[in-house]
Design a protein around this motif. Structure first.
Motif, PDB file in Angstrom:
ATOM      1  N   VAL A 114     -54.305  71.683-129.539  1.00 31.80           N
ATOM      2  CA  VAL A 114     -54.832  70.315-129.511  1.00 31.80           C
ATOM      3  C   VAL A 114     -56.021  70.093-130.443  1.00 31.80           C
ATOM      4  O   VAL A 114     -56.398  68.945-130.676  1.00 31.80           O
ATOM      5  CB  VAL A 114     -55.233  69.851-128.087  1.00 31.80           C
ATOM      6  N   THR A 115     -56.612  71.155-130.940  1.00 31.23           N
ATOM      7  CA  THR A 115     -57.765  70.946-131.826  1.00 31.23           C
ATOM      8  C   THR A 115     -57.250  70.739-133.246  1.00 31.23           C
ATOM      9  O   THR A 115     -56.831  71.694-133.904  1.00 31.23           O
ATOM     10  CB  THR A 115     -58.733  72.145-131.782  1.00 31.23           C
ATOM     11  N   PRO A 116     -57.274  69.519-133.738  1.00 27.12           N
ATOM     12  CA  PRO A 116     -56.718  69.267-135.065  1.00 27.12           C
ATOM     13  C   PRO A 116     -57.452  70.074-136.138  1.00 27.12           C
ATOM     14  O   PRO A 116     -58.682  70.157-136.128  1.00 27.12           O
ATOM     15  CB  PRO A 116     -56.939  67.761-135.261  1.00 27.12           C
ATOM     16  N   GLY A 117     -56.701  70.662-137.023  1.00 29.70           N
ATOM     17  CA  GLY A 117     -57.293  71.374-138.151  1.00 29.70           C
ATOM     18  C   GLY A 117     -57.777  72.770-137.840  1.00 29.70           C
ATOM     19  O   GLY A 117     -58.364  73.427-138.700  1.00 29.70           O
ATOM     20  N   ILE A 118     -57.542  73.256-136.644  1.00 26.45           N
ATOM     21  CA  ILE A 118     -58.054  74.585-136.266  1.00 26.45           C
ATOM     22  C   ILE A 118     -57.443  75.672-137.145  1.00 26.45           C
ATOM     23  O   ILE A 118     -58.061  76.699-137.414  1.00 26.45           O
ATOM     24  CB  ILE A 118     -57.770  74.857-134.761  1.00 26.45           C
ATOM     25  N   GLU A 119     -56.219  75.409-137.604  1.00 26.42           N
ATOM     26  CA  GLU A 119     -55.515  76.417-138.403  1.00 26.42           C
ATOM     27  C   GLU A 119     -56.156  76.598-139.784  1.00 26.42           C
ATOM     28  O   GLU A 119     -55.839  77.540-140.500  1.00 26.42           O
ATOM     29  CB  GLU A 119     -54.033  76.040-138.548  1.00 26.42           C
ATOM     30  N   ARG A 120     -57.052  75.685-140.141  1.00 35.34           N
ATOM     31  CA  ARG A 120     -57.661  75.781-141.475  1.00 35.34           C
ATOM     32  C   ARG A 120     -58.785  76.808-141.540  1.00 35.34           C
ATOM     33  O   ARG A 120     -59.246  77.161-142.614  1.00 35.34           O
ATOM     34  CB  ARG A 120     -58.196  74.416-141.903  1.00 35.34           C
ATOM     35  N   TYR A 121     -59.251  77.252-140.387  1.00 33.00           N
ATOM     36  CA  TYR A 121     -60.351  78.214-140.390  1.00 33.00           C
ATOM     37  C   TYR A 121     -59.824  79.639-140.488  1.00 33.00           C
ATOM     38  O   TYR A 121     -58.778  79.967-139.928  1.00 33.00           O
ATOM     39  CB  TYR A 121     -61.187  78.075-139.114  1.00 33.00           C
ATOM     40  N   ARG A 122     -60.586  80.454-141.187  1.00 33.04           N
ATOM     41  CA  ARG A 122     -60.230  81.863-141.280  1.00 33.04           C
ATOM     42  C   ARG A 122     -60.694  82.560-140.008  1.00 33.04           C
ATOM     43  O   ARG A 122     -61.840  82.398-139.579  1.00 33.04           O
ATOM     44  CB  ARG A 122     -60.908  82.496-142.497  1.00 33.04           C
ATOM     45  N   THR A 123     -59.791  83.332-139.421  1.00 31.64           N
ATOM     46  CA  THR A 123     -60.161  84.064-138.207  1.00 31.64           C
ATOM     47  C   THR A 123     -59.736  85.520-138.324  1.00 31.64           C
ATOM     48  O   THR A 123     -58.691  85.820-138.886  1.00 31.64           O
ATOM     49  CB  THR A 123     -59.486  83.461-136.957  1.00 31.64           C
ATOM     50  N   ASN A 124     -60.560  86.370-137.796  1.00 35.06           N
ATOM     51  CA  ASN A 124     -60.234  87.791-137.746  1.00 35.06           C
ATOM     52  C   ASN A 124     -60.368  88.230-136.291  1.00 35.06           C
ATOM     53  O   ASN A 124     -61.474  88.394-135.785  1.00 35.06           O
ATOM     54  CB  ASN A 124     -61.202  88.574-138.644  1.00 35.06           C
ATOM     55  N   LEU A 125     -59.223  88.364-135.648  1.00 37.31           N
ATOM     56  CA  LEU A 125     -59.247  88.636-134.213  1.00 37.31           C
ATOM     57  C   LEU A 125     -59.330  90.142-133.937  1.00 37.31           C
ATOM     58  O   LEU A 125     -58.510  90.717-133.224  1.00 37.31           O
ATOM     59  CB  LEU A 125     -58.014  88.016-133.547  1.00 37.31           C
ATOM     60  N   GLY A 126     -60.333  90.770-134.492  1.00 42.40           N
ATOM     61  CA  GLY A 126     -60.520  92.206-134.300  1.00 42.40           C
ATOM     62  C   GLY A 126     -61.218  92.505-132.986  1.00 42.40           C
ATOM     63  O   GLY A 126     -61.818  91.629-132.354  1.00 42.40           O
ATOM     64  N   VAL A 127     -61.146  93.762-132.586  1.00 34.44           N
ATOM     65  CA  VAL A 127     -61.701  94.156-131.289  1.00 34.44           C
ATOM     66  C   VAL A 127     -63.224  94.030-131.245  1.00 34.44           C
ATOM     67  O   VAL A 127     -63.808  94.034-130.162  1.00 34.44           O
ATOM     68  CB  VAL A 127     -61.306  95.611-130.928  1.00 34.44           C
ATOM     69  N   GLU A 128     -63.846  93.893-132.423  1.00 31.52           N
ATOM     70  CA  GLU A 128     -65.312  93.778-132.414  1.00 31.52           C
ATOM     71  C   GLU A 128     -65.766  92.526-131.652  1.00 31.52           C
ATOM     72  O   GLU A 128     -66.908  92.442-131.194  1.00 31.52           O
ATOM     73  CB  GLU A 128     -65.869  93.752-133.849  1.00 31.52           C
ATOM     74  N   ASN A 129     -64.845  91.580-131.505  1.00 34.16           N
ATOM     75  CA  ASN A 129     -65.207  90.363-130.772  1.00 34.16           C
ATOM     76  C   ASN A 129     -65.388  90.611-129.274  1.00 34.16           C
ATOM     77  O   ASN A 129     -65.909  89.760-128.555  1.00 34.16           O
ATOM     78  CB  ASN A 129     -64.144  89.286-130.997  1.00 34.16           C
ATOM     79  N   LEU A 130     -64.915  91.756-128.822  1.00 34.94           N
ATOM     80  CA  LEU A 130     -65.110  92.106-127.409  1.00 34.94           C
ATOM     81  C   LEU A 130     -66.594  92.271-127.079  1.00 34.94           C
ATOM     82  O   LEU A 130     -66.998  92.106-125.928  1.00 34.94           O
ATOM     83  CB  LEU A 130     -64.388  93.412-127.090  1.00 34.94           C
ATOM     84  N   THR A 131     -67.383  92.582-128.076  1.00 38.11           N
ATOM     85  CA  THR A 131     -68.814  92.813-127.840  1.00 38.11           C
ATOM     86  C   THR A 131     -69.458  91.598-127.176  1.00 38.11           C
ATOM     87  O   THR A 131     -70.248  91.725-126.235  1.00 38.11           O
ATOM     88  CB  THR A 131     -69.530  93.118-129.176  1.00 38.11           C
ATOM     89  N   MET A 132     -69.106  90.423-127.690  1.00 36.75           N
ATOM     90  CA  MET A 132     -69.684  89.197-127.112  1.00 36.75           C
ATOM     91  C   MET A 132     -69.284  89.071-125.639  1.00 36.75           C
ATOM     92  O   MET A 132     -70.088  88.682-124.795  1.00 36.75           O
ATOM     93  CB  MET A 132     -69.202  87.975-127.903  1.00 36.75           C
ATOM     94  N   LEU A 133     -68.045  89.434-125.335  1.00 35.12           N
ATOM     95  CA  LEU A 133     -67.578  89.309-123.954  1.00 35.12           C
ATOM     96  C   LEU A 133     -68.350  90.239-123.019  1.00 35.12           C
ATOM     97  O   LEU A 133     -68.652  89.882-121.876  1.00 35.12           O
ATOM     98  CB  LEU A 133     -66.084  89.620-123.871  1.00 35.12           C
ATOM     99  N   LEU A 134     -68.671  91.407-123.528  1.00 35.43           N
ATOM    100  CA  LEU A 134     -69.452  92.355-122.726  1.00 35.43           C
ATOM    101  C   LEU A 134     -70.897  91.879-122.622  1.00 35.43           C
ATOM    102  O   LEU A 134     -71.522  91.950-121.563  1.00 35.43           O
ATOM    103  CB  LEU A 134     -69.404  93.745-123.365  1.00 35.43           C
ATOM    104  N   ASN A 135     -71.409  91.334-123.720  1.00 38.45           N
ATOM    105  CA  ASN A 135     -72.789  90.878-123.782  1.00 38.45           C
ATOM    106  C   ASN A 135     -73.034  89.684-122.855  1.00 38.45           C
ATOM    107  O   ASN A 135     -74.106  89.544-122.263  1.00 38.45           O
ATOM    108  CB  ASN A 135     -73.098  90.489-125.238  1.00 38.45           C
ATOM    109  N   GLN A 136     -72.025  88.829-122.746  1.00 43.34           N
ATOM    110  CA  GLN A 136     -72.181  87.611-121.927  1.00 43.34           C
ATOM    111  C   GLN A 136     -71.614  87.787-120.521  1.00 43.34           C
ATOM    112  O   GLN A 136     -71.418  86.814-119.800  1.00 43.34           O
ATOM    113  CB  GLN A 136     -71.489  86.422-122.613  1.00 43.34           C
ATOM    114  N   ASP A 137     -71.319  89.002-120.159  1.00 47.02           N
ATOM    115  CA  ASP A 137     -70.823  89.338-118.818  1.00 47.02           C
ATOM    116  C   ASP A 137     -69.488  88.674-118.483  1.00 47.02           C
ATOM    117  O   ASP A 137     -69.225  88.342-117.336  1.00 47.02           O
ATOM    118  CB  ASP A 137     -71.863  89.013-117.734  1.00 47.02           C
ATOM    119  N   PHE A 138     -68.668  88.479-119.498  1.00 46.50           N
ATOM    120  CA  PHE A 138     -67.280  88.145-119.196  1.00 46.50           C
ATOM    121  C   PHE A 138     -66.583  89.405-118.679  1.00 46.50           C
ATOM    122  O   PHE A 138     -65.757  89.345-117.795  1.00 46.50           O
ATOM    123  CB  PHE A 138     -66.563  87.631-120.457  1.00 46.50           C
TER     124      PHE A 138
END
Lengths: 439, 302
Positions: free
Chosen positions: A207-231
């Motif tokens: 539903v977010t128009p234009g979201i596909e235009r952003y570059r994303t790298n879905l690497g495991v390093e993003n887990l750090t934020m989840l641990l940091n924010q107590d997800f």
């Protein structure tokens, strides 16, 4: 310049738009919902005969001028129990404050709803879709995080739901809910591909128009934020396997979305700039029983995006939307070039009406007179006038109709069964899962 | 000076300013004790005035050096925009003119548009500084002001900074949008804040210093409910990225040991303001007044 105090709606056949514009000598620019629509088709409808009264209606003419040649447009996509839909709001500065919403309704209908200004549209939108919360809640994804980190957070919420469903099926009770790391990674990859709007991550992507235009790298390093924010907290099973145990943020948001999330919506505001339309805002909103999750995407270096997530009360959401829309609507606009191929196609069809802009309005609520091909609202107006067909020019407390199917410029989107939510292929008549009639 | 001030330079400036202040007091005292005739007095005063002017000029120069070169620290982050709040602050110790409670010297700050107010707390780690300047850095532990947080548009961010050897806590309030018609709170460690005019726009525009202290009775030290309500976010001590946290689990600012009373520091001594004592005094006065009032009423009835 004539004004309206309440929204006014007009119903026309989608197939007749091109012929109507041709009759009005209007060409569409790139911001119009009808740009490139059915270009090259041949008209076989006597437009004057069918739409004669509307073509003499100054409000209708003004609405058409706005939707054909906007200098600002807002694409809105919504995902809910009725599937995925898209509407477009148009504004043309030289035509005043009017904001004209275009949405597809059933039976090849196009509903044009003219709002006195964008505030009237926003008021109607928030009244219909925003959660009526008057107390704030915790924001577990405070600004700002990268788009990738945000996607991981959304998938964590989905993962909690996934594990909860599985535990229910297994009659299992857990003090500390966890997910295995390979399962988390694999389900995220599948989720991104699925476009299954019953889950938060794909719904955001859809539903977010234009979201596909952003570059994303879905690497495991993003887990750090989840641990940091107590997800998540790091955990270990008796077998020695490392797992992700849901922390405070993961559990609270997981339960919240598990029990109370039904709808999400994306906005993209485009303003005519030098040479082309420029995106000035990309937003995502997901109301739940606790709060209105509000997401604003901000451009970052290298084609990436940062995310500002807030948990808003209804009033805060109204204020923020008004601020962002106000900024966009007050921007200087550049003249928009009109290209030759922009004419929408004429086609056969006979239906024209100006009617109440009520959320329940749909072609099913419209009474058609076969002899004259004119259409009137079936409810109050018909009864009050003794059932005599007439062109209704009624303005009521208007709201945008419930989001409906995608209009012309939208990207092809996967469809989902309105009954059970299963994904269905385009063109099928019945849901392969529950048998619900699609067409 | 173009570089950030060093501890040694800051010490020198502070000492020079204190010396100037003493000499100014002495000269002022001479002015106030006239001897001899009026003409003689005027002649003497002219000399004193000239000396005072010279001292004032020197003080202004030193203060400018001090203010222009205070270190800028990244202290907080706006919970609405994610913008970092940096502040030029005297974090060498509590004996600088920055911390002078009644007449603080603070540089003009460039805060985010969503900045609303700055409050703070400080726990002494070791002996307090020996300075004649009165310093009031707040209680030992962080707190919030419910009268501000009652507004949906206001949130507070708690963070940590070292002031000399002491452990300080910043409670920075942000608003989006800024609410109209409410008073904020005095800047941390001072008896004033710059009111730009929100409570009484026509009266205050373009702004003025006003005194709205954080009263001990309105301080709420139970931070957890405010986190749960989404009104308080926190930044972990030592986190250079200033990552905001909205979860209560693991929050290092909850249930900290230490006094809940505001403290004062001067000449190497620290003492507390005890609100309970104040209340008792007030209560005693009230009872006495009530007794007198009742007596008067009884008299009147006779």
């Amino acid at each position: 310049m004539n004004t309206i105090n309440e929204p006014v709606a007009f119903l026309v056949k989608q197939a007749d738009i091109a012929a109507l514009f041709s009759e009005m000598e209007l060409q569409c620019n790139e911001g119009s919902a009808f740009y490139r629509a059915n270009a090259g088709s041949v008209a076989d409808t006597d437009i004057r005969a069918v739409y004669g009264e509307l073509l003499a209606d100054q409000d209708f003419l003004r609405a058409c001028r706005i939707i054909a040649q906007p200098d600002l447009y807002v694409t809105t996509r919504a995902a809910g129990t009725q599937g995925l839909s898209e509407t477009r709001l148009h504004r043309k500065k030289t035509e005043g404050d009017w904001a004209v919403l275009i949405e597809t309704v059933e039976d090849d209908g196009i509903l044009l709803t003219a709002f006195p200004d964008y505030r009237a549209y926003l008021g109607a939108w928030t009244e219909d879709f925003a959660g009526a919360h008057d107390a704030t809640t915790a924001n577990y994804i405070p600004p700002r995080v990268s788009l990738e980190e945000f996607l991981f957070a959304l998938h964590t919420v989905d993962s909690f739901r996934r594990v909860s469903y599985q535990n229910m099926l297994d009659h299992a009770f857990m003090d500390r809910v966890y997910i295995r790391i390979p399962e988390f990674n694999e389900s995220m990859a599948n989720s991104v591909k699925s476009m299954d709007i019953r889950w938060l991550l794909p719904a955001f992507m859809a539903v977010t128009p234009g979201i596909e235009r952003y570059r994303t790298n879905l690497g495991v390093e993003n887990l750090t934020m989840l641990l940091n924010q107590d997800f998540f907290e790091e955990g270990k099973l008796a077998s020695g396997e490392d797992v992700l145990v849901f922390g405070e943020a993961g559990q609270v948001m997981g339960v919240e979305f598990f029990h109370s999330w039904l709808f999400s919506c994306g906005f993209e505001i485009n303003v005519a700039g030098t040479g082309n339309f420029q995106v000035v805002e990309r937003l995502f909103i997901a109301p739940t029983v606790l709060t209105n999750h509000f997401v604003r995407l901000e451009e970052a270096e290298g084609g990436k995006a940062m995310v500002n997530h807030q948990a808003y009360t209804k009033e805060q959401l109204e204020i923020k939307l008004d601020e962002l829309f106000s900024n966009a609507f007050s921007m200087e606009v550049a003249p928009v070039r009109i290209t030759e191929k922009s004419s929408p196609a004429p086609s056969s069809g006979a239906a024209a009406v100006k009617r109440d802009a009520t959320p329940s309005s749909s072609p099913a609520a419209v009474k058609r007179d076969a002899a004259t091909s004119s259409v009137v609202p079936a409810s109050k107006n018909a009864e009050n006038s003794g059932g005599v067909p007439r062109q209704a020019k009624a303005a009521t407390q208007g709201r945008p109709a419930a989001p409906v199917q995608t209009v012309a410029p939208a990207q092809a989107a996967p469809k989902f069964c309105r009954n059970c939510g299963s994904k269905i292929n385009l063109g099928v008549a019945f849901c392969p899962s529950c048998g619900f009639k699609i067409k | 000076m173009n570089d950030t001030i060093t501890a040694k330079q800051r010490q020198r400036i502070t000492e020079e300013l204190l010396g100037i202040s003493q000499r100014q007091s002495g000269l002022m005292a001479q002015l106030s004790v006239p001897e001899g005739g009026q003409e003689e007095q005027d002649d003497e005063n002219e000399v004193v005035y000239a000396q005072l002017e010279a001292l004032a000029a020197k003080a202004a120069e030193l203060i400018l050096q001090y203010l222009d070169n205070l270190p800028e620290r990244r202290l907080s982050r706006c919970p609405f925009t994610g913008e970092v709040l940096s502040m030029r602050i005297d974090d060498f110790g509590l004996d600088g003119f920055f911390w002078n409670n009644s007449a603080p010297r603070r540089p003009e700050q460039k805060f985010p548009e969503t900045y609303f107010a700055i409050d703070g707390a400080l726990k002494l780690e070791g002996a307090p500084e020996k300075s004649p300047l009165l310093c009031c850095p707040g209680p030992d532990v962080p707190y919030v002001l419910p009268r501000l947080l009652q507004y949906d548009e206001i949130k507070v961010v708690v963070s940590h900074i070292k002031i000399g050897p002491h452990t300080a806590y910043l409670m920075i309030y942000y608003a989006d949008p800024a609410p109209q018609g409410i008073y904020r709170v005095n800047d941390w460690g001072t008896e004033r804040y710059w009111e730009t005019g929100t409570p009484d726009p026509e009266l205050f525009t373009p702004g003025l210093y006003i005194d709205v202290p954080a009263e001990p009775g309105e301080m709420d030290f139970d931070l957890k409910p405010w986190i749960k309500a989404g009104k308080l976010l926190w930044i972990a001590p030592g986190d250079e990225n200033l990552t905001l946290h909205g979860h209560a689990s693991g929050c290092p600012y909850l249930d900290l040991p230490g006094s809940r009373n505001p403290k004062y520091i001067q000449n190497g001594e620290a003492w507390e303001f005890d609100p309970e004592e104040e209340v008792q005094v007030q209560k005693d006065m009230d009872e006495e007044e009530l007794r007198k009032l009742l007596q008067e009423i009884e008299k009147g009835e006779e």
